[in-house]
Design a protein around this motif. Structure first.
Motif, PDB file in Angstrom:
ATOM      1  N   ASP A 117      -9.626  72.011 -48.781  1.00  0.00           N
ATOM      2  CA  ASP A 117      -9.000  71.603 -47.576  1.00  0.00           C
ATOM      3  C   ASP A 117      -7.354  71.900 -47.670  1.00  0.00           C
ATOM      4  O   ASP A 117      -6.767  72.493 -46.625  1.00  0.00           O
ATOM      5  N   ILE A 128      -7.032  74.163 -35.206  1.00  0.00           N
ATOM      6  CA  ILE A 128      -7.689  73.585 -36.503  1.00  0.00           C
ATOM      7  C   ILE A 128      -8.714  72.566 -36.033  1.00  0.00           C
ATOM      8  O   ILE A 128      -8.782  71.759 -35.161  1.00  0.00           O
ATOM      9  N   ASP A 141      -4.255  68.664 -36.252  1.00  0.00           N
ATOM     10  CA  ASP A 141      -5.667  69.329 -35.965  1.00  0.00           C
ATOM     11  C   ASP A 141      -5.918  69.254 -34.544  1.00  0.00           C
ATOM     12  O   ASP A 141      -5.348  68.279 -33.794  1.00  0.00           O
ATOM     13  N   SER A 146     -11.193  70.043 -37.872  1.00  0.00           N
ATOM     14  CA  SER A 146     -11.481  69.536 -39.080  1.00  0.00           C
ATOM     15  C   SER A 146     -12.528  68.465 -38.812  1.00  0.00           C
ATOM     16  O   SER A 146     -13.248  68.333 -37.859  1.00  0.00           O
ATOM     17  N   GLU A 162      -8.688  64.814 -41.465  1.00  0.00           N
ATOM     18  CA  GLU A 162      -8.006  65.231 -40.311  1.00  0.00           C
ATOM     19  C   GLU A 162      -6.363  64.900 -40.530  1.00  0.00           C
ATOM     20  O   GLU A 162      -6.195  63.932 -41.311  1.00  0.00           O
ATOM     21  N   VAL A 182     -11.421  66.943 -34.195  1.00  0.00           N
ATOM     22  CA  VAL A 182     -11.761  66.324 -35.333  1.00  0.00           C
ATOM     23  C   VAL A 182     -13.661  66.105 -35.098  1.00  0.00           C
ATOM     24  O   VAL A 182     -13.770  65.338 -34.042  1.00  0.00           O
ATOM     25  N   SER A 211     -11.822  73.313 -41.101  1.00  0.00           N
ATOM     26  CA  SER A 211     -11.511  72.533 -42.478  1.00  0.00           C
ATOM     27  C   SER A 211     -12.612  71.337 -42.616  1.00  0.00           C
ATOM     28  O   SER A 211     -12.256  70.233 -42.064  1.00  0.00           O
ATOM     29  N   ARG A 217      -5.557  74.863 -45.340  1.00  0.00           N
ATOM     30  CA  ARG A 217      -4.463  74.634 -44.369  1.00  0.00           C
ATOM     31  C   ARG A 217      -3.049  75.505 -44.945  1.00  0.00           C
ATOM     32  O   ARG A 217      -2.190  75.687 -43.915  1.00  0.00           O
TER      33      ARG A 217
END
Ligand code: F6R
Length: 357
Positions: free
Chosen positions: A279, A298, A309, A300, A305, A312, A273, A283
């Motif tokens: 976004d 995840i 997550d 991101s 963020e 990042v 993402s 999600r």
């Protein structure tokens, strides 16, 4: 030579920040402005539709390139897999321009299309890492990747170099057409290079993710939307190639149309993402798979963020995110292959340059 590196693939992943800086330099003039050969700009300007033709990883770079050319330069683009195009040619526009993307410049499937295109009298540009390669010699124009030799079978630095060169081609074409970009590409690519460096320094984290999610799994899904979807396709290809884990990349919204049936307890789902406009949707897709037992990871970007997550990414310009989001995916694949005792640089059944159709 791979020097102190255990594998060419790891060395080539680490070279990506340097390749970004080389590309910026190679495409700058004395006034530090980005430039592209006037003939290529004229061909871009005169074309009513660009047809990108490529295979594998280079095809995935082409998908990203389509967004650049359409959004920045305002020219419609189609992206085609070479081996399909040759037997199933779409109706062409009146003034097509063909762009062949090929690290090696020797891929037979792409060359077969180029031969047809030349017969029809259309113009072709090759984006390649190898000056003097077949696709470069046979096309009207060439743009070089400046990535240095890529030895590992799994393509890494050529992919990011292809995307960077496509961004420059798009930005310079936009400028020639009098279109406002709203950002300075040299500055933004510099920010990308720095972000890439930071990511290459976080290998332990990537090794940990590979261990946690991929050490024993049979399959893995990559989901994303928009640019993140295209990068997911590339992440899945990397993982398949070198770790032999069955992996697939999906557009987040497509899950509910079938693929979600494959989600079982513990299935790893790597979700990207990095795009603000999608976004929330992606999600939402993560929640859907998690509710069915998936183990979501995840990835991101700073600014988007949340606490859920796993990793990042440093922030870069929204259109350039593939250049950074692919790096954790390359590294995760590399470590997954290591954990599973696979031959990273020379995966089974594959050749670096595919010179048969
Ligand atoms: C994947 C990979 C292949 C190549 C494909 C096209 O890591 O390396 O998918 O991208 O065979 O090769 P080139 O770019 O040389 O035409």
């Amino acid at each position: 030579e791979k020097g102190t590196y255990p594998h060419y693939m790891l060395k080539e992943i680490d070279e990506q920040p340097l390749v970004m800086r080389k590309i910026i330099q190679a495409y700058q003039n004395d006034q530090n402005e980005l430039t592209i050969d006037a003939d290529i700009l004229a061909a871009m300007d005169q074309s009513d539709r660009v047809y990108i033709v490529a295979c594998g990883t280079s095809y995935h770079a082409g998908l990203v390139g389509k967004q650049f050319i359409e959004k920045l330069a305002g020219v419609p683009v189609e992206v085609h897999v070479a081996s399909e195009f040759v037997y199933n040619m779409p109706l062409l526009s009146e003034k097509p321009l063909f762009i062949f993307i090929s690290q090696s410049g020797e891929t037979a499937d792409s060359r077969a299309v180029l031969v047809e295109v030349k017969k029809l009298g259309h113009k072709a540009l090759t984006i390649t890492n190898v000056p003097g390669s077949t696709l470069s010699r046979e096309a009207d124009y060439t743009l070089l990747l400046h990535a240095g030799p890529e030895i590992a079978v799994a393509s890494t630095k050529a992919y990011t170099a292809q995307i960077a060169v496509l961004s420059i081609l798009s930005a310079v074409t936009a400028k020639a057409k009098g279109r406002e970009l709203g950002f300075d590409l040299v500055t933004e690519l510099g920010i990308v290079a720095t972000a890439m460096e930071a990511l290459c320094d976080q290998k332990e984290e990537m090794e940990e993710i590979a261990r946690e999610f991929l050490a024993t799994t049979r399959n893995c899904f990559f989901i994303g939307r928009s640019l993140d979807y295209y990068v997911g396709l590339e992440g899945a290809l990397k993982l398949k190639e070198i770790s032999y884990i069955q992996a697939e990349g999906f557009a987040g919204g497509e899950l509910k149309h079938g693929t979600i049936a494959l989600i079982e307890e513990g299935t790893p789902v790597i979700a990207l993402s990095t795009q603000e406009n999608v976004d929330l949707s992606i999600r939402g897709n993560v929640k859907e798979v998690a509710a069915r037992g998936a183990n979501p990871c995840i990835i991101s970007m700073k600014g988007l963020e949340t606490e859920e997550d796993r990793f990042v990414l440093p922030a870069v310009h929204e259109i350039l995110t593939p250049l950074v989001s692919v790096i954790p995916l390359q590294l995760i694949s590399y470590y997954a292959a290591l954990h599973r005792d696979c031959d990273v640089d020379k995966p089974r059944n594959l050749a670096k340059s595919v010179t048969v159709e």
